[in-house]
Design a protein around this motif. Structure first.
Motif, PDB file in Angstrom:
ATOM      1  N   UNK A  87       0.826  -1.215   0.000  1.00  0.00           N
ATOM      2  CA  UNK A  87       0.000   0.000   0.000  1.00  0.00           C
ATOM      3  C   UNK A  87       0.860   1.265   0.000  1.00  0.00           C
ATOM      4  N   UNK A  88       2.187   1.107  -0.024  1.00  0.00           N
ATOM      5  CA  UNK A  88       3.083   2.252  -0.125  1.00  0.00           C
ATOM      6  C   UNK A  88       3.555   2.837   1.201  1.00  0.00           C
ATOM      7  N   UNK A  89       3.285   2.145   2.293  1.00  0.00           N
ATOM      8  CA  UNK A  89       3.744   2.631   3.599  1.00  0.00           C
ATOM      9  C   UNK A  89       5.183   2.186   3.845  1.00  0.00           C
ATOM     10  N   UNK A  90       5.905   2.985   4.610  1.00  0.00           N
ATOM     11  CA  UNK A  90       7.253   2.611   5.008  1.00  0.00           C
ATOM     12  C   UNK A  90       7.158   1.640   6.184  1.00  0.00           C
ATOM     13  N   UNK A  91       7.694   0.444   5.989  1.00  0.00           N
ATOM     14  CA  UNK A  91       7.661  -0.586   7.018  1.00  0.00           C
ATOM     15  C   UNK A  91       9.080  -1.082   7.242  1.00  0.00           C
ATOM     16  N   UNK A  92       9.464  -1.163   8.505  1.00  0.00           N
ATOM     17  CA  UNK A  92      10.808  -1.569   8.895  1.00  0.00           C
ATOM     18  C   UNK A  92      10.722  -2.806   9.778  1.00  0.00           C
ATOM     19  N   UNK A  93      10.830  -4.003   9.199  1.00  0.00           N
ATOM     20  CA  UNK A  93      10.880  -5.201  10.030  1.00  0.00           C
ATOM     21  C   UNK A  93      12.291  -5.340  10.590  1.00  0.00           C
ATOM     22  N   UNK A  94      12.424  -5.312  11.900  1.00  0.00           N
ATOM     23  CA  UNK A  94      13.732  -5.300  12.552  1.00  0.00           C
ATOM     24  C   UNK A  94      13.940  -6.570  13.366  1.00  0.00           C
ATOM     25  N   UNK A  95      15.173  -6.938  13.521  1.00  0.00           N
ATOM     26  CA  UNK A  95      15.549  -8.083  14.336  1.00  0.00           C
ATOM     27  C   UNK A  95      15.161  -7.814  15.787  1.00  0.00           C
ATOM     28  N   UNK A  96      14.483  -8.762  16.415  1.00  0.00           N
ATOM     29  CA  UNK A  96      14.001  -8.588  17.790  1.00  0.00           C
ATOM     30  C   UNK A  96      15.142  -8.346  18.766  1.00  0.00           C
ATOM     31  N   UNK A  97      16.263  -9.014  18.584  1.00  0.00           N
ATOM     32  CA  UNK A  97      17.399  -8.836  19.482  1.00  0.00           C
ATOM     33  C   UNK A  97      17.942  -7.403  19.395  1.00  0.00           C
ATOM     34  N   UNK A  98      17.969  -6.838  18.214  1.00  0.00           N
ATOM     35  CA  UNK A  98      18.446  -5.458  18.051  1.00  0.00           C
ATOM     36  C   UNK A  98      17.569  -4.483  18.828  1.00  0.00           C
ATOM     37  N   UNK A  99      16.273  -4.674  18.753  1.00  0.00           N
ATOM     38  CA  UNK A  99      15.346  -3.802  19.472  1.00  0.00           C
ATOM     39  C   UNK A  99      15.550  -3.955  20.973  1.00  0.00           C
ATOM     40  N   UNK A 100      15.617  -5.174  21.433  1.00  0.00           N
ATOM     41  CA  UNK A 100      15.775  -5.407  22.880  1.00  0.00           C
ATOM     42  C   UNK A 100      17.121  -4.916  23.393  1.00  0.00           C
ATOM     43  N   UNK A 101      18.196  -5.071  22.597  1.00  0.00           N
ATOM     44  CA  UNK A 101      19.514  -4.598  23.021  1.00  0.00           C
ATOM     45  C   UNK A 101      19.541  -3.079  23.188  1.00  0.00           C
ATOM     46  N   UNK A 102      18.932  -2.365  22.275  1.00  0.00           N
ATOM     47  CA  UNK A 102      18.917  -0.902  22.338  1.00  0.00           C
ATOM     48  C   UNK A 102      17.955  -0.411  23.408  1.00  0.00           C
ATOM     49  N   UNK A 103      16.851  -1.098  23.588  1.00  0.00           N
ATOM     50  CA  UNK A 103      15.813  -0.650  24.515  1.00  0.00           C
ATOM     51  C   UNK A 103      16.143  -0.973  25.969  1.00  0.00           C
ATOM     52  N   UNK A 104      17.068  -1.872  26.198  1.00  0.00           N
ATOM     53  CA  UNK A 104      17.442  -2.224  27.566  1.00  0.00           C
ATOM     54  C   UNK A 104      16.493  -3.247  28.164  1.00  0.00           C
ATOM     55  N   UNK A 105      16.779  -3.607  29.390  1.00  0.00           N
ATOM     56  CA  UNK A 105      15.980  -4.619  30.086  1.00  0.00           C
ATOM     57  C   UNK A 105      14.702  -3.976  30.610  1.00  0.00           C
ATOM     58  N   UNK A 106      13.613  -4.603  30.374  1.00  0.00           N
ATOM     59  CA  UNK A 106      12.318  -4.135  30.864  1.00  0.00           C
ATOM     60  C   UNK A 106      11.793  -5.149  31.864  1.00  0.00           C
ATOM     61  N   UNK A 107      11.354  -4.650  33.010  1.00  0.00           N
ATOM     62  CA  UNK A 107      10.812  -5.577  34.008  1.00  0.00           C
ATOM     63  C   UNK A 107       9.419  -6.061  33.604  1.00  0.00           C
ATOM     64  N   UNK A 108       8.700  -5.223  32.870  1.00  0.00           N
ATOM     65  CA  UNK A 108       7.368  -5.597  32.407  1.00  0.00           C
ATOM     66  C   UNK A 108       7.485  -6.142  30.997  1.00  0.00           C
ATOM     67  N   UNK A 109       7.096  -7.372  30.786  1.00  0.00           N
ATOM     68  CA  UNK A 109       7.144  -7.994  29.469  1.00  0.00           C
ATOM     69  C   UNK A 109       5.728  -8.334  29.057  1.00  0.00           C
ATOM     70  N   UNK A 110       5.213  -7.537  28.133  1.00  0.00           N
ATOM     71  CA  UNK A 110       3.887  -7.804  27.596  1.00  0.00           C
ATOM     72  C   UNK A 110       3.799  -7.193  26.209  1.00  0.00           C
ATOM     73  N   UNK A 111       2.862  -7.662  25.415  1.00  0.00           N
ATOM     74  CA  UNK A 111       2.682  -7.105  24.080  1.00  0.00           C
ATOM     75  C   UNK A 111       2.322  -5.626  24.160  1.00  0.00           C
ATOM     76  N   UNK A 112       1.505  -5.272  25.152  1.00  0.00           N
ATOM     77  CA  UNK A 112       1.096  -3.880  25.316  1.00  0.00           C
ATOM     78  C   UNK A 112       2.295  -2.989  25.644  1.00  0.00           C
ATOM     79  N   UNK A 113       3.265  -3.502  26.370  1.00  0.00           N
ATOM     80  CA  UNK A 113       4.475  -2.740  26.698  1.00  0.00           C
ATOM     81  C   UNK A 113       5.479  -2.768  25.546  1.00  0.00           C
ATOM     82  N   UNK A 114       5.511  -3.854  24.785  1.00  0.00           N
ATOM     83  CA  UNK A 114       6.482  -3.979  23.706  1.00  0.00           C
ATOM     84  C   UNK A 114       6.179  -3.071  22.519  1.00  0.00           C
ATOM     85  N   UNK A 115       4.924  -2.864  22.180  1.00  0.00           N
ATOM     86  CA  UNK A 115       4.571  -2.036  21.023  1.00  0.00           C
ATOM     87  C   UNK A 115       5.123  -0.603  21.170  1.00  0.00           C
ATOM     88  N   UNK A 116       4.942   0.081  22.319  1.00  0.00           N
ATOM     89  CA  UNK A 116       5.537   1.412  22.445  1.00  0.00           C
ATOM     90  C   UNK A 116       7.071   1.377  22.469  1.00  0.00           C
TER      91      UNK A 116
END
Length: 126
Positions: A87-116
């Motif tokens: 549909x012409x949108x910019x989409x960036x599928x990223x490696x999950x480990x890369x996201x988690x490494x940059x974002x740091x350790x999160x004590x709350x692990x949930x889909x609702x917390x992961x999306x933001x």
């Protein structure tokens, strides 16, 4: 330059979506509006719903300034990524480990917390 960052956490049954609006300041990108969150079915019939919802929560930002970002989960992420790209949108599928490494350790692990967290990653990563 992108002004709207959409984080997607994919799972088999649903996708969790978070929207962050940002503008350029002297110190970089800064959030300018309240974050929004919603979840949708991860099915071909449901793919239009997140796009429509993002448009309603975009503060009238043109779709050309949107960036969708999500963890590449293969079979769970591929259909929506293909839909968005088609549909012409910019989409960036990223490696999950890369996201988690940059974002740091999160004590709350949930889909609702992961999306933001994914939207933040897209906003902060050059």
């Amino acid at each position: 330059m992108k002004d709207l960052f959409i984080g997607i956490d994919f799972s088999k049954e649903k996708v969790d979506v978070a929207v962050i609006t940002a503008t350029i300041t002297a110190t970089g990108l800064s959030e300018t509006a309240q974050r929004n969150y919603n979840e949708f079915k991860n099915s071909i019939s449901g793919f239009r719903q997140p796009v429509k919802w993002v448009g309603q929560n975009s503060d009238v930002i043109a779709p050309s300034s949107w960036l969708f970002c999500g963890e590449n989960t293969g079979d769970y992420s591929k259909p929506l990524c293909n839909f968005l790209y088609g549909k012409g949108y910019d989409i960036w599928p990223e490696n999950a480990k890369s996201i988690k490494d940059v974002s740091g350790i999160r004590s709350l692990k949930s889909d609702k917390a992961d999306a933001p967290m994914i939207a933040e990653y897209a906003m902060k990563k050059p």
